[in-house]
Design an enzyme around this catalytic site. Structure first.
Site, PDB file in Angstrom:
ATOM      1  CG  ASP A  59     -23.611 -50.856   1.930  1.00 11.56           C
ATOM      2  OD1 ASP A  59     -24.360 -51.848   2.053  1.00 11.56           O
ATOM      3  OD2 ASP A  59     -22.933 -50.686   2.903  1.00 11.56           O
ATOM      4  CE1 TYR A  85     -22.506 -46.413   7.555  1.00 13.33           C
ATOM      5  CE2 TYR A  85     -22.740 -46.844   5.224  1.00 13.33           C
ATOM      6  CZ  TYR A  85     -23.067 -47.125   6.117  1.00 13.33           C
ATOM      7  OH  TYR A  85     -22.416 -48.313   6.278  1.00 13.33           O
ATOM      8  CE  LYS A 108     -25.448 -50.856   6.089  1.00  9.52           C
ATOM      9  NZ  LYS A 108     -24.953 -50.247   4.605  1.00  9.52           N
ATOM     10  N   GLY A 163     -15.568 -53.454   5.937  1.00 11.48           N
ATOM     11  CA  GLY A 163     -14.304 -52.789   6.595  1.00 11.48           C
ATOM     12  C   GLY A 163     -13.509 -53.847   6.862  1.00 11.48           C
TER      13      GLY A 163
END
Length: 336
Positions: free
Chosen positions: A46, A51, A77, A234
């Protein structure tokens, strides 16, 4: 199609740290970490343009370019378009200011319109060096980045990104789409819509040992009722549950440090690693399809695989519940 039909296992690799989150990571270290994930059998990756302003996608693409495309599942994304020009001012990232200050210097436009979504997908394909994406998440249309304007951003995505991704799924260009957020409310709103309908969602930081009660109240029962799966992002709460010092992308406050100390004492007493407790807790809910911890060092990948497979005694989960360290409503392994 449900996420469980698409995902190649319950452990994936989250690449946010590869965007130089918190620190500048040498290229060779970043690439070796992705190679370690591959060597450990991980086949779910992912990433996101956000990022490091494309840096994580570029690094991930360098490694995956040498792997058979049909042998792994790739998600990225939409919501940020990375421009060629460089950022000259401090990035406006809501509660996450400074998160990727060591990433690429490129300016990013935050936009969820149809045109921006199409461009974002095309740009991600180029950075990743691939011809297709499996899953696309609509990124960060939530309060932590937009404050009181988040509903306006949600509406932009509803009429833009949601419809584009639904069309791409229906055309077979992608296999699934959903939301990738750090808050539950945007997902709740989306699940309440008649259309478009997401296939799943990526919820980061909200279903961990340290923070899960809110998700259990509304979101997860709603998702279970609608048959929509969750990928847990996370799971280590920004690192504090894996020996780090960050919680919610900031230095952990004293009360969190104290709570982790209590958890660590319990895991030590039962001979359990805290990573195993964290990962297996996040996967115990029926809606959880996979978990995607991040890493920046190759050795961490082996730790994650070991944590997933570690035998955690039922007595640990029973004591965890009895000590009030998890919600009474949280499903636990072994039915504890």
């Amino acid at each position: 199609m449900s996420l469980t039909e698409i995902l190649p296992g319950r452990l994936g690799f989250g690449t946010a740290p590869l965007g130089n989150m918190f620190r500048a990571i040498p290229d060779d270290e970043a690439l070796a970490t992705v190679e370690a994930a591959w060597d450990q059998g991980i086949r779910l990756y992912d990433t996101a343009p956000f990022y490091g302003a494309g840096l994580a996608e570029e690094r991930l693409g360098q490694v995956l370019a040498g792997k058979p495309r049909d042998s792994y599942v790739l998600s990225t994304k939409v919501g940020r378009v990375v421009l060629d020009e460089h950022e000259t001012a401090a990035r406006e990232l809501g509660e996450k200011g400074g998160l990727f200050e060591h990433g690429n210097p490129n300016r990013m436009v935050h936009e969820w319109t149809a045109d921006a979504t199409e461009r974002s997908v095309e740009d991600s394909l180029k950075r990743l060096g691939t011809d297709r994406l499996d899953i696309v998440w609509v990124h960060d249309i939530a309060q932590d980045f937009h404050g009181d304007l988040w509903l306006q951003k949600f509406e932009e995505a509803r009429t833009g990104a949601f419809r584009v991704l639904s069309r791409l799924r229906d055309e077979g260009v992608i296999k699934a789409w959903g939301l990738g957020v750090n808050k539950t409310e945007p997902i709740e709103l989306t699940l309440a819509l008649d259309e478009p309908r997401p296939d799943g969602f990526l919820l980061a930081g909200r279903y961990t040992l340290l923070d899960h009660e809110h998700a259990l109240k509304r979101l997860l029962p709603m998702a279970q009722e609608r048959g929509v799966d969750m990928v847990v992002g996370g799971p280590y709460s920004s690192g504090i549950l894996a020996g780090g010092t960050h919680f919610e992308y900031q230095q952990a406050p004293p009360e969190i440090v104290e709570r982790v100390g209590t958890l660590k004492a319990l895991t030590d007493r039962h001979g359990v690693s805290i990573k195993a407790a964290a990962l297996q807790f996040s996967l115990a809910h029926p809606v959880s399809a996979a978990v995607i911890p991040g890493a920046t060092r190759p050795s961490r990948i082996a730790e994650d695989v070991a944590a997933l497979n570690e035998t955690v005694p039922a007595a640990f989960w029973t004591e965890l519940r009895a000590a009030g360290l998890v919600s009474p409503a949280a499903p636990l392994p072994h039915g504890a």
